[in-house]
Design a protein around this motif. Sequence first.
Motif, short mmCIF file in Angstrom:
data_model
loop_
_atom_site.label_atom_id
_atom_site.label_comp_id
_atom_site.label_asym_id
_atom_site.label_seq_id
_atom_site.Cartn_x
_atom_site.Cartn_y
_atom_site.Cartn_z
N ASN A 249 0.80 -1.22 0.00
CA ASN A 249 0.00 0.00 0.00
C ASN A 249 0.84 1.28 0.00
OD1 ASN A 249 0.95 -0.26 2.60
ND2 ASN A 249 -1.00 0.26 3.59
N ASN A 250 2.13 1.17 -0.23
CA ASN A 250 3.03 2.32 -0.32
C ASN A 250 2.95 3.19 0.94
OD1 ASN A 250 5.02 3.79 -1.63
ND2 ASN A 250 3.55 5.20 -2.56
N ALA A 251 2.77 2.53 2.09
CA ALA A 251 2.67 3.24 3.36
C ALA A 251 3.73 2.70 4.32
CB ALA A 251 1.27 3.07 3.95
N PRO A 252 4.22 3.54 5.21
CA PRO A 252 5.31 3.13 6.09
C PRO A 252 4.90 2.39 7.36
CG PRO A 252 4.80 5.44 6.44
CD PRO A 252 3.91 4.96 5.32
N GLU A 253 3.59 2.24 7.64
CA GLU A 253 3.22 1.62 8.91
C GLU A 253 3.63 0.16 8.97
OE1 GLU A 253 -0.65 3.00 7.83
OE2 GLU A 253 0.30 2.07 6.12
N ALA A 254 4.06 -0.26 10.16
CA ALA A 254 4.56 -1.63 10.34
C ALA A 254 3.43 -2.65 10.43
CB ALA A 254 5.42 -1.70 11.61
N ALA A 255 2.26 -2.21 10.85
CA ALA A 255 1.12 -3.12 10.97
C ALA A 255 -0.12 -2.47 10.36
CB ALA A 255 0.86 -3.45 12.44
N VAL A 256 -0.84 -3.23 9.56
CA VAL A 256 -2.06 -2.75 8.92
C VAL A 256 -3.19 -3.68 9.36
CG1 VAL A 256 -3.20 -2.31 6.71
CG2 VAL A 256 -0.74 -1.90 6.95
N ALA A 257 -3.99 -3.23 10.32
CA ALA A 257 -5.04 -4.08 10.89
C ALA A 257 -6.33 -4.06 10.07
CB ALA A 257 -5.34 -3.65 12.33
N GLN A 258 -6.51 -3.04 9.25
CA GLN A 258 -7.68 -2.94 8.37
C GLN A 258 -7.29 -3.41 6.97
OE1 GLN A 258 -10.82 -1.66 8.87
NE2 GLN A 258 -10.58 -0.96 10.96
N PRO A 259 -8.09 -4.25 6.32
CA PRO A 259 -7.76 -4.65 4.96
C PRO A 259 -7.55 -3.43 4.06
CG PRO A 259 -9.50 -6.02 5.83
CD PRO A 259 -9.28 -4.92 6.84
N ALA A 260 -6.45 -3.45 3.31
CA ALA A 260 -6.08 -2.31 2.47
C ALA A 260 -5.83 -2.77 1.05
CB ALA A 260 -4.81 -1.65 3.03
N ALA A 261 -6.10 -1.88 0.11
CA ALA A 261 -5.82 -2.18 -1.30
C ALA A 261 -4.36 -1.85 -1.57
CB ALA A 261 -6.72 -1.34 -2.20
N PRO A 262 -3.66 -2.74 -2.24
CA PRO A 262 -2.29 -2.42 -2.63
C PRO A 262 -2.28 -1.22 -3.57
CG PRO A 262 -2.69 -4.76 -2.84
CD PRO A 262 -4.00 -4.10 -2.58
N HIS A 263 -1.15 -0.53 -3.60
CA HIS A 263 -0.98 0.58 -4.52
C HIS A 263 -1.31 0.10 -5.93
CE1 HIS A 263 0.56 4.53 -5.50
NE2 HIS A 263 1.33 4.00 -6.44
N ARG A 264 -1.82 0.97 -6.73
CA ARG A 264 -2.24 0.59 -8.09
C ARG A 264 -1.19 -0.23 -8.82
NH1 ARG A 264 -3.99 4.52 -13.01
NH2 ARG A 264 -4.59 2.82 -14.38
N LEU A 265 -1.66 -1.32 -9.41
CA LEU A 265 -0.77 -2.19 -10.18
C LEU A 265 -0.54 -1.60 -11.57
CD1 LEU A 265 -2.44 -5.60 -9.30
CD2 LEU A 265 -0.43 -4.60 -8.26
N GLY A 266 0.65 -1.86 -12.10
CA GLY A 266 0.92 -1.47 -13.49
C GLY A 266 1.50 -0.14 -13.69
#
Length: 168
Positions: free
Chosen positions: A151-168
Amino acid sequence: RTWRDAPEYIDGDWYLLAVGTGAEHTCISYMTGFYRGTHCFGANDYGQLGVPPGDDQLTPVKVSLLPAQSIDGGKRHTCAKDTPLPGPLYCWGHNARGQLGTGAVLSAYEFRRALVQGVTRFSVGDEHTCAILEDQTLRCWGDNRAGQIGNNAPEAAVAQPAAPHRLG
């Protein structure tokens, strides 16, 4: 712990539906006649077997009547789907990095429903989980110290489901 260098026969008159392995545990989903359920065995230090944390289980222990159609294990957590159709994902075990997808970081040996809907497929890593949803989007959660959520984010833990940064 006992190391085995050859396959071990698991006795029982079961029709196996699914198997999932983690770092030090295994879970199977089965049916026999009209009875269906899930059993797990191996390490259980964080409740990854679906029973209260404690000693390693050297024989399969009943987790639930949940007839998992697919099941997978991480380092110390497990997730399962109970239908081949798009539906909920249930996870349990260690959750220090949010790998159960519940929005919290509390470990739980009881099944917890991840905060995603319409899961068609999923995969469990050491301390993170990803799911493909019926709209063909990807959601990931859990340990992000190496960027494995995408997700292009610096947090060490992501407890909420997140979309990865746009593919392609």
